[in-house]
Enzyme design. Sequence first.
Site, PDB file in Angstrom:
ATOM      1  N   ASP A   1       0.709  -0.990   0.124  1.00 46.56           N
ATOM      2  CA  ASP A   1      -0.035  -0.090  -0.043  1.00 46.56           C
ATOM      3  C   ASP A   1       0.951   1.072   0.021  1.00 46.56           C
ATOM      4  OD1 ASP A   1      -2.229   1.661   0.313  1.00 46.56           O
ATOM      5  OD2 ASP A   1      -3.327   0.640   1.644  1.00 46.56           O
TER       6      ASP A   1
HETATM    7  C1  BGC Z   1      -5.000   3.228   0.264  1.00 50.02           C
HETATM    8  C2  BGC Z   1      -5.181   2.154  -0.726  1.00 50.02           C
HETATM    9  C3  BGC Z   1      -5.326   2.989  -2.081  1.00 50.02           C
HETATM   10  C4  BGC Z   1      -3.778   3.491  -2.532  1.00 50.02           C
HETATM   11  C5  BGC Z   1      -3.807   4.354  -3.513  1.00 50.02           C
HETATM   12  C6  BGC Z   1      -3.866   4.229   0.068  1.00 50.02           C
HETATM   13  O1  BGC Z   1      -4.017   5.032   0.970  1.00 50.02           O
HETATM   14  O2  BGC Z   1      -4.993   2.629   1.436  1.00 50.02           O
HETATM   15  O3  BGC Z   1      -6.574   1.484  -0.668  1.00 50.02           O
HETATM   16  O4  BGC Z   1      -5.389   1.833  -3.203  1.00 50.02           O
HETATM   17  O5  BGC Z   1      -3.936   4.579  -1.209  1.00 50.02           O
HETATM   18  O6  BGC Z   1      -4.416   5.278  -3.654  1.00 50.02           O
END
Ligand code: BGC
Length: 823
Positions: A354
């Site tokens: 993530d």
């Molecule tokens: C989130 C993810 C997301 C990623 C990209 C993160 O802060 O937890 O679910 O896909 O950002 O935007």
Amino acid sequence: MCWSKIAVIDDADSIVTTIKEQRSITQQQQYNPGLPDLCTPKVWVLRVLRFATLKLFNFPSERHPVFSVSDFFQKPKKMNKHYKIFIFLLIGLLSACKGPAPDPIDAKIETLLDQMTLEEKLGQLVKKNGDHPNLPDQIRQGLVGSILNEVNPDRIYELQRIAVEESRLGIPLLVGRDVIHGFRTIFPIPLGQAASWNPELVEKGARIAAVEAASQGVNWTFAPMIDVTRDPRWGRIAESFGEDPYLTGVMGAAKVRGFQGDSLSAHDAIAACLKHFAAYGWAEGGRDYNTVSIPYNELYDIILPPFQMALEAGAATIMTAFNEINGIPTTGHVSLLRDLLREQWGFQGVLLSDWNSVTEMIVHGFTPNYKESAYMAKQATVDVEMVSRAYETYLPQLIDEGRINIEQINDAVRRVLRLKFDLGLFENPYRFKGDFPELLAPEHLEASKQMALESIVLLKNQGALPLPKNIRRLAVIGPLADAPHEQMGTWVFDGRKENSITPLQSLRELGLSNGFEIYYHRALETSRSHQITDPKGILRSVGRADAVLLFLGEESILSGEGKSLANINLQGAQEELVRLVGTANRPVIAIIMAGRPITFEEVKPYMDAVLYAWHPGTMAGPALTELIFGKVSPSGKLPVTFPRHVGQIPIYYNHKNTGRPASFETFVHLYDIPVEAPQFSLGTTSHYLDYGFKPMFPFGFGLSYSSFEISNVALENSQLKAGEYLKVALALKNTGKVKAAEVVQLYTRQKFGSRTRPVRELRAFQKILLEPGQEIKVYFEVNTHDLGFHNQQMQFVTEPGPFQLWVGTCSQSGIMKPFEIIE
Ligand code: BGC
């Protein structure tokens, strides 16, 4: 569904048990990129044969530097008899090795890999944000293989062009985006979609989202989020499918099928990404990013099954989570990712971190620095690092030091390249320039409306709904009646509020054709405002109206990532507004738009009807208008329990019984306790003195404008062996006056087990549309294997013993039938 549980992570964080009762993920259905595996039996057989050929038949070895099939058909001069036997054996051996035919893409991947420098390899393992400085130049140098958050098709075209035409090896880019509930056509939030209990519709919505996103250059979405959660304080509950593992798994699989279509290589398919692996929805106190402590049997029985179900549907990629599990951040969790996901489950797709979750392991207090973070993530087989820069900076050093093997890097690069091949990007990097329907095409809007219609849940109705067609005057009040941005909900990057049709707009349109008047008051500037504007005017309008539509809830920014709340009542002066309007002796219909279950117990008595609309998306207005005026009957059912008070959380339907389960007989309310009552004079059962033990609304609940009757519930066999199918038949009748859909839900309970069992567990459901008076037969089949659980030794077992099943229309009711699993 496959509830196969495979291995166990013990407290020492290592695999301790391999489960015998393993049902592996169906290989044919799984998106399972066939990486060249040089250790397959077939390869070894061929190697041995080659050696034998050269030695036994005196082939001059210099003529056979590599194995060639034709060698075997070139008759040697000597050992004629042995040769015949050999050929015979060879044919037998080869036909016994029924491995898949070699995949030509493997060879292409290997050719590319052979040409790549370490820097270029690492380039494939980083994902950079679209606004990263010098992005074009970095792509040109082969240092970036994947980007996110760039959706300008012209810029994507240009970046893709640089990647394929100006970088040394011409490897195309992956372009990622959070397409969570629609791209430009916004569908209801995922929690609302789950409330539709209609996986076909969810799949269709994801297909449309994929087509729209793909048309703009996106080829990878970070969805679906299949984190099971029991906590409405958690802002990301909006993005979840609720509290049940089975419903979550069904919906997650539907999303995957929708995003990826029939083939990833189609120009309108995008790769799905299951997230967040794992247990992100278990954050302590519902506070986003918080610590997760979870017993391993719950991890295996509640959190992981949806991932397995969505993998069976072919999900191409998986994202790790921000949280730790029992002290180990998931991004560096070797036994969760490498041992379980890769080795036991056989996941060969791309595993993505993530956002910054690699380097956040330092903040967690798990790694001392970037270098060790890179080491742990790589050991855990995380392929691609999102945004942070530990991989590109420290993997070279770790390789030099011999702590990371170059084969670990090669494997990760193979997986990324394989995804690019499977997406057809090597053949057509500009696939988004193909033939696509326009954004917001009429059929997209229609599907979004249908989803809104089916996701909205009628929670209360004391005869106030539907409104009669001949209504003359309608008061429309509240901060969400005309809030085009807010109705779209959280995680909307690409929707535009100017495309939203608000309830006020739709009602006004209907008012013009049906000839009713509308008195509109926003009343509160936002859902958080504390000042009611023009209360007198509001009361005047309410007094003149035949009915009041009160649009309440929360703005979209109050749910979603990082938007946890300790107080989940209606915010601002909304409760005051309900009381103001509710005292005017007019039918009050509350329409609540929110990203989570809101506790409105205190003001519920003022509401004659409640439609829970979640955040319904672009088509909120038309959908709500059709429901309010009865053109369509509500059919949504809650995918999550609604507490009466925040202090009851966690409150969920599939809880354990405890040794002292609460009951109305034993419950005494705080105010009814006699003064100086002796310590044990009152019931000592598991309840709260103030808020009791029941939720405001249970899981699976939802009303209709019609009524339904279930009858003739019959089990084909009430004694079964584990692995046999439980077959249930019943009759469902629409006993009301309007056409409507009902969701028949099947729950089971194992009366006792070597580990205590939940009081109910959802096993199957069907949504059925019936004309008034129509009756049909409904059949369910549940494999008894799927009724198993992880025992004390963390083995997945289906234990023999007595069970109950219920078929009904909610988790708290239904017709019960006993059955038994026998040895
Ligand atoms: C989130 C993810 C997301 C990623 C990209 C993160 O802060 O937890 O679910 O896909 O950002 O935007």
